[in-house]
Design a protein around this motif. Structure first.
Motif, PDB file in Angstrom:
ATOM      1  N   SER A 116      18.282  33.255  24.715  1.00 51.10           N
ATOM      2  CA  SER A 116      18.463  31.819  24.448  1.00 51.10           C
ATOM      3  C   SER A 116      19.004  31.115  25.694  1.00 51.10           C
ATOM      4  O   SER A 116      19.210  29.908  25.679  1.00 51.10           O
TER       5      SER A 116
ATOM      6  N   LYS B 159       7.780  28.699  14.958  1.00 47.35           N
ATOM      7  CA  LYS B 159       6.605  29.573  14.885  1.00 47.35           C
ATOM      8  C   LYS B 159       5.304  28.753  14.982  1.00 47.35           C
ATOM      9  O   LYS B 159       4.314  29.215  15.552  1.00 47.35           O
TER      10      LYS B 159
ATOM     11  N   VAL C 107       8.633  40.914   5.934  1.00 48.18           N
ATOM     12  CA  VAL C 107       8.712  42.327   6.352  1.00 48.18           C
ATOM     13  C   VAL C 107      10.130  42.828   6.104  1.00 48.18           C
ATOM     14  O   VAL C 107      11.103  42.112   6.391  1.00 48.18           O
TER      15      VAL C 107
ATOM     16  N   GLY D  20       3.633  38.435   7.256  1.00 46.49           N
ATOM     17  CA  GLY D  20       4.307  37.873   6.088  1.00 46.49           C
ATOM     18  C   GLY D  20       5.689  38.520   6.016  1.00 46.49           C
ATOM     19  O   GLY D  20       6.135  39.135   6.990  1.00 46.49           O
TER      20      GLY D  20
ATOM     21  N   LEU E  94      15.092  34.890  15.760  1.00 47.71           N
ATOM     22  CA  LEU E  94      16.211  34.616  14.848  1.00 47.71           C
ATOM     23  C   LEU E  94      15.688  33.996  13.562  1.00 47.71           C
ATOM     24  O   LEU E  94      14.743  33.203  13.585  1.00 47.71           O
TER      25      LEU E  94
ATOM     26  N   GLY F  96      10.517  45.092  16.462  1.00 50.82           N
ATOM     27  CA  GLY F  96      10.563  45.423  17.889  1.00 50.82           C
ATOM     28  C   GLY F  96      10.892  46.893  18.112  1.00 50.82           C
ATOM     29  O   GLY F  96      10.295  47.555  18.975  1.00 50.82           O
TER      30      GLY F  96
ATOM     31  N   ALA G 293      19.770  41.138  27.904  1.00 48.88           N
ATOM     32  CA  ALA G 293      19.610  39.716  28.206  1.00 48.88           C
ATOM     33  C   ALA G 293      19.835  38.894  26.944  1.00 48.88           C
ATOM     34  O   ALA G 293      19.603  39.374  25.834  1.00 48.88           O
TER      35      ALA G 293
ATOM     36  N   ILE H 183      16.481  40.950   8.735  1.00 47.24           N
ATOM     37  CA  ILE H 183      16.492  39.485   8.531  1.00 47.24           C
ATOM     38  C   ILE H 183      15.713  39.028   7.293  1.00 47.24           C
ATOM     39  O   ILE H 183      15.667  37.844   7.001  1.00 47.24           O
TER      40      ILE H 183
ATOM     41  N   TYR I 232      12.811  27.232  11.649  1.00 45.80           N
ATOM     42  CA  TYR I 232      12.104  28.507  11.811  1.00 45.80           C
ATOM     43  C   TYR I 232      10.589  28.287  11.751  1.00 45.80           C
ATOM     44  O   TYR I 232       9.840  28.778  12.606  1.00 45.80           O
TER      45      TYR I 232
ATOM     46  N   ILE J  14       9.062  39.915  20.815  1.00 45.13           N
ATOM     47  CA  ILE J  14       9.328  40.166  19.387  1.00 45.13           C
ATOM     48  C   ILE J  14      10.715  39.661  18.965  1.00 45.13           C
ATOM     49  O   ILE J  14      10.937  39.346  17.791  1.00 45.13           O
TER      50      ILE J  14
ATOM     51  N   ASP K 154      16.806  43.061  25.199  1.00 46.12           N
ATOM     52  CA  ASP K 154      17.483  42.654  23.955  1.00 46.12           C
ATOM     53  C   ASP K 154      18.915  42.322  24.320  1.00 46.12           C
ATOM     54  O   ASP K 154      19.393  42.702  25.393  1.00 46.12           O
TER      55      ASP K 154
HETATM   56  P1  NAI Z   1      15.459  41.827  13.534  1.00 39.19           P
HETATM   57  O1  NAI Z   1      16.626  40.946  13.278  1.00 39.19           O
HETATM   58  O2  NAI Z   1      15.399  43.165  12.888  1.00 39.19           O
HETATM   59  O3  NAI Z   1      15.295  42.019  15.122  1.00 39.19           O
HETATM   60  C1  NAI Z   1      15.393  40.928  15.996  1.00 39.19           C
HETATM   61  C2  NAI Z   1      15.781  41.449  17.370  1.00 39.19           C
HETATM   62  O4  NAI Z   1      15.843  40.326  18.263  1.00 39.19           O
HETATM   63  C3  NAI Z   1      17.172  42.115  17.390  1.00 39.19           C
HETATM   64  O5  NAI Z   1      17.123  43.343  18.095  1.00 39.19           O
HETATM   65  C4  NAI Z   1      18.054  41.098  18.106  1.00 39.19           C
HETATM   66  O6  NAI Z   1      19.120  41.684  18.827  1.00 39.19           O
HETATM   67  C5  NAI Z   1      17.023  40.434  19.039  1.00 39.19           C
HETATM   68  N1  NAI Z   1      17.500  39.109  19.455  1.00 39.19           N
HETATM   69  C6  NAI Z   1      17.797  38.059  18.650  1.00 39.19           C
HETATM   70  N2  NAI Z   1      18.296  37.048  19.386  1.00 39.19           N
HETATM   71  C7  NAI Z   1      18.299  37.457  20.680  1.00 39.19           C
HETATM   72  C8  NAI Z   1      18.711  36.871  21.902  1.00 39.19           C
HETATM   73  N3  NAI Z   1      19.246  35.644  21.968  1.00 39.19           N
HETATM   74  N4  NAI Z   1      18.574  37.591  23.041  1.00 39.19           N
HETATM   75  C9  NAI Z   1      18.077  38.848  23.014  1.00 39.19           C
HETATM   76  N5  NAI Z   1      17.692  39.465  21.880  1.00 39.19           N
HETATM   77  C10 NAI Z   1      17.794  38.780  20.727  1.00 39.19           C
HETATM   78  O7  NAI Z   1      14.159  40.974  13.172  1.00 39.19           O
HETATM   79  P2  NAI Z   1      12.644  41.388  12.802  1.00 39.19           P
HETATM   80  O8  NAI Z   1      12.456  41.169  11.370  1.00 39.19           O
HETATM   81  O9  NAI Z   1      12.290  42.679  13.400  1.00 39.19           O
HETATM   82  O10 NAI Z   1      11.856  40.215  13.529  1.00 39.19           O
HETATM   83  C11 NAI Z   1      11.147  40.392  14.721  1.00 39.19           C
HETATM   84  C12 NAI Z   1      10.224  39.198  14.907  1.00 39.19           C
HETATM   85  O11 NAI Z   1       9.302  39.139  13.829  1.00 39.19           O
HETATM   86  C13 NAI Z   1      10.954  37.854  14.929  1.00 39.19           C
HETATM   87  O12 NAI Z   1      10.363  37.036  15.930  1.00 39.19           O
HETATM   88  C14 NAI Z   1      10.688  37.313  13.545  1.00 39.19           C
HETATM   89  O13 NAI Z   1      10.723  35.914  13.524  1.00 39.19           O
HETATM   90  C15 NAI Z   1       9.294  37.850  13.275  1.00 39.19           C
HETATM   91  N6  NAI Z   1       8.954  37.921  11.856  1.00 39.19           N
HETATM   92  C16 NAI Z   1       9.758  38.641  10.990  1.00 39.19           C
HETATM   93  C17 NAI Z   1       9.434  38.661   9.641  1.00 39.19           C
HETATM   94  C18 NAI Z   1      10.286  39.388   8.630  1.00 39.19           C
HETATM   95  O14 NAI Z   1      10.121  39.145   7.441  1.00 39.19           O
HETATM   96  N7  NAI Z   1      11.171  40.275   9.051  1.00 39.19           N
HETATM   97  C19 NAI Z   1       8.250  37.940   9.121  1.00 39.19           C
HETATM   98  C20 NAI Z   1       7.498  37.256  10.126  1.00 39.19           C
HETATM   99  C21 NAI Z   1       7.852  37.258  11.439  1.00 39.19           C
END
Ligand code: NAI
Length: 261
Positions: free
Chosen positions: A54, A162, A191, A189, A79, A18, A51, A195, A158, A76, A36
């Motif tokens: 959830s 998805k 990244v 895939g 969790l 994001g 915000a 997380i 999870y 984007i 966020d």
């Molecule tokens: P990240 O943990 O770096 O970022 C997630 C963001 O979502 C954070 O800024 C967090 O504060 C925000 N967030 C989480 N819960 C929230 C809530 N209740 N309210 C508001 N904001 C909230 O994660 P990443 O890796 O950038 O993931 C982004 C998206 O990509 C997710 O949907 C994840 O499932 C998806 N994804 C990630 C992969 C990976 O390997 N990193 C692979 C495939 C999909």
């Protein structure tokens, strides 16, 4: 790919994919509004609305605060499975849908919605009845009961969230067609973001095997341009579909499942 002059809302803009998407869109001339629970880097965004995605009340309040004139929504925020099945399903699917639907009056005609799904959602054709039940669920407080009924534990939640996101996006391929509003998913895939370690922990041996066959994990910079393209008018004929962005892993998984590798 042009997003210059568009106003685009990016959830999850404080971290990982994001944050990179917000940075890229802003550098390409879009006005970026972050949503966020955590504050994003000020240089990546023009405005920040805090915000909890959830919580339906917080979601509706954020949509109201954002107001009209929105050309794009990148959902984007998400969790990983280590956070437990109820929050995972609430943020990754129920909250995302609630936010998107709350934003509908705010959209300009021709707006683009891009949902971050995952390679983890590839198994959706095998999970029809449970996905149908989740898509039918409107009451956030009934999440745990639905998980119990459909045998969704933390690890599975999870994948399930998805899968439902991919199906819900396909189902809504034409829902807002009269306003030119379209919606797609992008499925990365693994990244390299904060997380990634959570996924490796949950998936265990399977993740180790994935990492062994991949030349490298993805980077946020690999994913953000695809999201930005789906926000641009250049992708206007792409509707209600899922775009894998996974270094070839999706093809690898599908060919192995079908014995055609
Ligand atoms: P990240 O943990 O770096 O970022 C997630 C963001 O979502 C954070 O800024 C967090 O504060 C925000 N967030 C989480 N819960 C929230 C809530 N209740 N309210 C508001 N904001 C909230 O994660 P990443 O890796 O950038 O993931 C982004 C998206 O990509 C997710 O949907 C994840 O499932 C998806 N994804 C990630 C992969 C990976 O390997 N990193 C692979 C495939 C999909």
């Amino acid at each position: 790919m042009t997003v210059k002059g568009k106003t685009i809302v990016v959830t999850g803009a404080a971290s990982g994919i994001g944050a990179e998407t917000a940075r890229l869109l802003k550098s390409a001339g879009a006005t970026v509004i972050a949503v966020d629970r955590n504050e994003p880097a000020a240089s990546n965004v023009d405005r920040f609305v805090q915000a909890d995605l959830s919580d339906p009340a917080s979601i509706r309040q954020a949509a109201k605060a954002l107001g009209s004139g929105i050309d794009g929504l990148c959902n984007i925020a998400g969790l990983p499975p280590t956070r437990g099945r109820v929050p995972v399903i609430q943020v990754n699917f129920l909250g995302l849908r609630e936010f998107t639907e709350s934003m509908l009056p705010n959209f300009n005609n021709g707006a683009a919605i891009v949902n971050l799904a995952s390679l983890a959602g590839i198994g959706w054709p095998e999970a029809g009845p449970a996905i149908k039940a989740l898509i039918g669920l409107r009451d956030f407080t009934a999440t745990e009961a639905l998980c119990n009924e459909h045998k969704v534990d933390d690890g599975r939640s999870y994948f399930f969230s998805k899968e439902a996101l991919i199906v819900w996006t396909m189902q809504n391929r034409w829902t807002w067609r009269d306003r030119g509003i379209r919606m797609n998913t992008v499925s990365p895939g693994p990244v390299e973001t904060p997380i990634l370690k959570d996924f490796l922990e949950t998936l265990g041996a399977r993740a180790e095997e994935d990492m062994r066959v991949m030349d490298r994990p993805g980077r946020p910079e690999d994913i953000a341009p695809v999201v930005a393209f789906l926000c641009s008018d250049d992708s206007c004929w792409i509707r209600g579909t899922n775009i894998p962005c996974d270094g070839g892993m999706g093809s690898h998984v599908l060919l192995n499942i079908t014995g055609l590798a």
